[in-house]
Scaffold this motif. Structure first.
Motif, short mmCIF file in Angstrom:
data_model
loop_
_atom_site.label_atom_id
_atom_site.label_comp_id
_atom_site.label_asym_id
_atom_site.label_seq_id
_atom_site.Cartn_x
_atom_site.Cartn_y
_atom_site.Cartn_z
N GLU A 1 45.28 54.01 56.72
CA GLU A 1 46.29 53.50 57.71
C GLU A 1 47.01 52.18 57.35
OE1 GLU A 1 47.25 53.48 62.42
OE2 GLU A 1 45.50 54.50 61.85
N ASP A 2 46.15 51.29 57.13
CA ASP A 2 46.67 49.97 56.97
C ASP A 2 47.35 49.79 55.51
OD1 ASP A 2 45.84 48.84 59.33
OD2 ASP A 2 43.88 48.29 58.53
N MET A 3 46.64 50.39 54.36
CA MET A 3 47.10 50.59 53.26
C MET A 3 48.61 50.93 53.41
SD MET A 3 47.88 52.89 50.43
CE MET A 3 46.64 54.09 50.92
N LEU A 4 48.91 52.14 53.90
CA LEU A 4 50.06 52.84 54.01
C LEU A 4 51.21 52.00 54.79
CD1 LEU A 4 48.80 56.46 55.03
CD2 LEU A 4 49.55 55.60 52.78
N ARG A 5 50.74 51.34 55.69
CA ARG A 5 51.75 50.49 56.36
C ARG A 5 52.14 49.35 55.40
NH1 ARG A 5 52.02 51.63 61.93
NH2 ARG A 5 50.37 52.56 62.71
N GLY A 6 51.30 48.77 54.72
CA GLY A 6 51.46 47.76 53.73
C GLY A 6 52.30 48.29 52.52
N CYS A 7 52.53 49.63 52.21
CA CYS A 7 53.40 50.26 51.22
C CYS A 7 54.68 50.69 51.83
CB CYS A 7 52.70 51.33 50.68
SG CYS A 7 51.28 50.97 49.81
N ALA A 8 54.78 50.51 53.11
CA ALA A 8 55.97 51.32 54.02
C ALA A 8 57.20 50.89 53.24
CB ALA A 8 55.80 51.20 55.31
N ARG A 9 57.36 49.65 52.93
CA ARG A 9 58.68 48.86 52.55
C ARG A 9 58.64 48.56 51.04
NH1 ARG A 9 61.58 47.91 56.86
NH2 ARG A 9 63.18 46.45 55.62
N LEU A 10 57.53 49.31 50.27
CA LEU A 10 57.92 48.96 48.89
C LEU A 10 58.83 50.13 48.18
CD1 LEU A 10 54.09 48.25 48.03
CD2 LEU A 10 55.90 46.74 48.30
N ARG A 11 59.21 49.93 47.26
CA ARG A 11 60.10 51.12 46.49
C ARG A 11 58.94 51.98 46.18
NH1 ARG A 11 65.49 50.24 45.98
NH2 ARG A 11 66.12 48.14 46.45
N PRO A 12 59.46 53.19 45.90
CA PRO A 12 58.64 54.32 45.54
C PRO A 12 57.57 54.16 44.12
CG PRO A 12 60.93 55.12 45.81
CD PRO A 12 61.00 53.95 45.85
N ASN A 13 58.15 53.55 43.25
CA ASN A 13 57.35 53.03 42.08
C ASN A 13 56.37 52.13 42.32
OD1 ASN A 13 58.77 55.00 40.26
ND2 ASN A 13 60.04 53.31 39.63
N ALA A 14 56.68 51.17 43.29
CA ALA A 14 55.63 50.06 43.67
C ALA A 14 54.55 50.74 44.37
CB ALA A 14 56.36 48.77 44.23
N ALA A 15 55.09 51.60 45.48
CA ALA A 15 54.23 52.25 46.17
C ALA A 15 53.05 53.09 45.50
CB ALA A 15 54.72 52.95 47.41
N ARG A 16 53.58 53.88 44.75
CA ARG A 16 52.90 54.68 43.88
C ARG A 16 51.66 54.00 43.18
NH1 ARG A 16 53.07 60.02 41.72
NH2 ARG A 16 51.93 60.27 39.88
N ALA A 17 52.20 52.73 42.61
CA ALA A 17 50.96 51.73 41.96
C ALA A 17 49.92 51.42 42.91
CB ALA A 17 51.83 50.72 41.18
N GLU A 18 50.41 51.17 44.20
CA GLU A 18 49.47 50.63 45.00
C GLU A 18 48.39 51.68 45.46
OE1 GLU A 18 48.91 47.85 46.60
OE2 GLU A 18 50.68 46.73 45.62
N TYR A 19 48.93 52.97 45.49
CA TYR A 19 48.27 54.29 45.87
C TYR A 19 47.21 54.58 44.73
CZ TYR A 19 52.25 55.51 49.02
OH TYR A 19 53.14 55.44 50.09
N GLN A 20 47.40 54.39 43.59
CA GLN A 20 46.76 54.90 42.60
C GLN A 20 45.63 53.54 42.39
OE1 GLN A 20 49.60 54.26 39.29
NE2 GLN A 20 49.64 56.56 38.94
N ALA A 21 46.06 52.54 42.60
CA ALA A 21 44.84 51.48 42.66
C ALA A 21 43.94 51.47 44.02
CB ALA A 21 45.45 49.82 43.01
N TRP A 22 44.56 51.99 45.12
CA TRP A 22 43.51 52.11 46.29
C TRP A 22 42.72 53.35 46.00
CZ3 TRP A 22 43.07 55.98 49.92
CH2 TRP A 22 42.39 55.69 51.06
N LEU A 23 43.23 54.30 45.41
CA LEU A 23 42.35 55.46 45.16
C LEU A 23 41.29 55.21 44.16
CD1 LEU A 23 45.27 58.28 45.06
CD2 LEU A 23 43.47 58.08 46.52
N ALA A 24 41.67 54.48 43.07
CA ALA A 24 40.66 54.09 42.26
C ALA A 24 39.49 53.46 42.48
CB ALA A 24 41.47 53.06 40.96
N ALA A 25 39.45 52.77 43.70
CA ALA A 25 38.33 52.19 44.08
C ALA A 25 37.49 52.99 45.23
CB ALA A 25 39.03 50.78 44.90
#
Length: 488
Positions: free
Chosen positions: A308-332
């Motif tokens: 939930e906190d990760m998604l809130r942190g990505c809420a104001r990112l552009r789609p490509n930047a948000a996708r990179a955050e999702y990938q990094a979060w999932l990798a861990a």
């Protein structure tokens, strides 16, 4: 028409667009991180892809046989409801390919793990990687990395190994592989065994495991009592360290499985056994480590956040930047727990997080299909799950909304409007009005009242406050009042 009557304002019919795709305001002043280079001596991607193709020749052959022999227009195979090869189909493949039935089943299972074959419900169909296998090196490397991630499934553990110990071994192997990658050469298996034991001890300490023993004071003539928990260890003490004898068979299984998928090589000759990562294995471990390092250096620092906190942190990112955050979060994180955490966040009251959670699940891809398909039974998640499944099964993202019924599309419109009302601005909510599938405002209001979304009143009130047309605003406020009072 007087100002007391709602105007029959025509709404422009436009394709629905996910909220995550809308432009967002974000600080782009941070210089992009240069693309990292793999360690010196790593073969080029074309050479790595050639190694992966050579490793997966058998699974590709079986997958292509299934595509030709069991595809549309053929007699097909015998379905078993699990996406596996039934006995008649496996026997037929063995005859036509000149292989044993056991080899066919093994190659089929590896093809599924590598994404060459995708299972949708009870049906198996060729994956996109199989279509691109001969021309796309990235598809080949992604397929091999998927197999590498699933090494414990590609070579199941022997039946005589304890399940909890197997789980601990699987959880500890990333650290063992990282040590092998950093060593950049042969490492004695005895050293790896010591490292595995230390890591398993750490994992059990983090879980605060308490050993169970029998009651010591029971009289010999009395029947044995149930095992009882020992008193908790004093603060600062650790559980008994793992001995080499306990995990030697487990390490042998893990190393053998990783060797089976092509990640490492075992040298059994000589007085001491040694393990060495193959170029493919070294590159894959480096990619995983780099993903974690990128996540740790991200501006939002999402790697340690809950979903939930990760998604809130990505809420104001552009789609490509948000996708990179999702990938990094999932990798861990393990895929299963990450998917469950994202779906839990999607079930919350914040509609914005619901849309972002399914955007993150698109990054997960096929491993999330079963959980997403099950979530379609929940009213709050159903439209998002149906859109996710449609895109996953090959539908164009622009046309995926066609799988929704009119009621489901209206529910999704209200849910997205709630996200805009909570996190956007008034003009954005007015523009969202244009994405409704209903041709007129009165018809939209009628269907919105009937759909029963829990945020209907708040959405209508916010829309009335933001809309510049006084007559339309009055009609929307009247509809909100009728929903609030239960009127028709």
């Amino acid at each position: 028409m007087t100002s007391r009557n709602p105007r029959d304002s025509r709404l422009r019919l436009v394709r629905t667009r996910p909220l995550a795709a809308a432009p967002r305001v974000t600080d782009q002043r941070r210089a992009p991180r240069p693309a990292p280079r793999p360690p010196e001596g790593t073969p080029p991607r074309s050479a790595l892809a050639a190694m992966a193709r050579a490793r997966l020749t058998g699974p590709v052959r079986v997958a292509r046989w299934a595509d030709a022999a069991l595809g549309p227009g053929t007699e097909g195979g015998t379905p078993d409801g699990k996406g596996t090869l039934s006995d008649p189909t496996a026997a037929r493949a063995a005859r036509e390919l000149g292989l044993s039935v056991e080899r066919v089943r093994s190659d089929w299972d590896i093809a599924r793990l590598a994404g060459l074959v995708e299972v949708h419900g009870a049906d198996a169909r060729p994956g996109w990687r199989l279509r691109a296998w001969d021309r796309d090196d990235s598809a080949v490397l992604r397929g091999w990395v998927a197999l590498f991630d699933a090494w414990s499934l590609a070579c199941p553990e022997p039946d005589d190994l304890e399940h909890s110990a197997v789980s601990d071994t699987v959880s500890a192997m990333p650290q063992v592989l990282s040590f092998l990658q950093l060593s950049a050469g042969p490492v004695p298996v005895e050293q790896l065994l010591d490292l595995l034991g230390q890591r398993v001890t750490e994992l059990r300490t983090e879980r605060c495991e308490v050993p169970y023993t029998a009651t010591p004071d029971a009289h010999p003539s009395e029947p044995p009592t149930e095992p009882t928990a020992s008193p908790p260890p004093e603060e600062g003490t650790a559980p008994r360290p793992v001995t080499a004898g306990e995990f030697a068979p487990l390490l042998d299984w893990a190393l053998g499985a990783l060797a089976g998928v092509g990640a490492l090589e075992l040298e059994d000759e000589g007085p001491a056994r040694q393990a060495t990562l193959t170029p493919l294995g070294s590159w894959a471990v480096w990619v995983k480590l780099e993903q974690i390092c990128v996540a740790a250096q991200s501006p939002a620092g999402n790697i340690e956040q809950a979903a939930e906190d990760m998604l809130r942190g990505c809420a104001r990112l552009r789609p490509n930047a948000a996708r990179a955050e999702y990938q990094a979060w999932l990798a861990a994180r393990p895929v299963g727990s990450a998917v469950a955490e994202l779906l839990t966040a999607a079930r919350g009251e914040d509609a914005l997080l619901r849309g972002l959670a399914f955007d993150a699940l698109r990054v997960v891809g096929a491993p999330a299909e079963a959980e997403v398909r099950a979530s379609a039974a929940e009213a709050v998640l159903r439209p998002y799950a149906l859109l996710w499944l449609a895109v996953h099964e090959g539908a164009d993202a622009e046309d995926a909304h066609e799988v929704l019924t009119r009621e489901e599309a209206t529910w999704l419109w209200v849910d997205t409007a709630a996200a805009v009302a909570d996190h956007g601005e008034g003009p954005m909510l007015v523009r969202h009005l244009e994405s409704a599938m209903q041709p007129t405002v009165p018809q939209l209001l009628e269907e919105v009242r009937a759909v029963g979304h829990p945020r209907t009143v708040q959405v209508l009130v916010a829309l009335a406050a933001a809309h510049p047309d006084p007559a339309l605003a009055r009609a929307v406020r009247r509809a909100a009042f009728q929903v609030h009072t239960g009127g028709g």
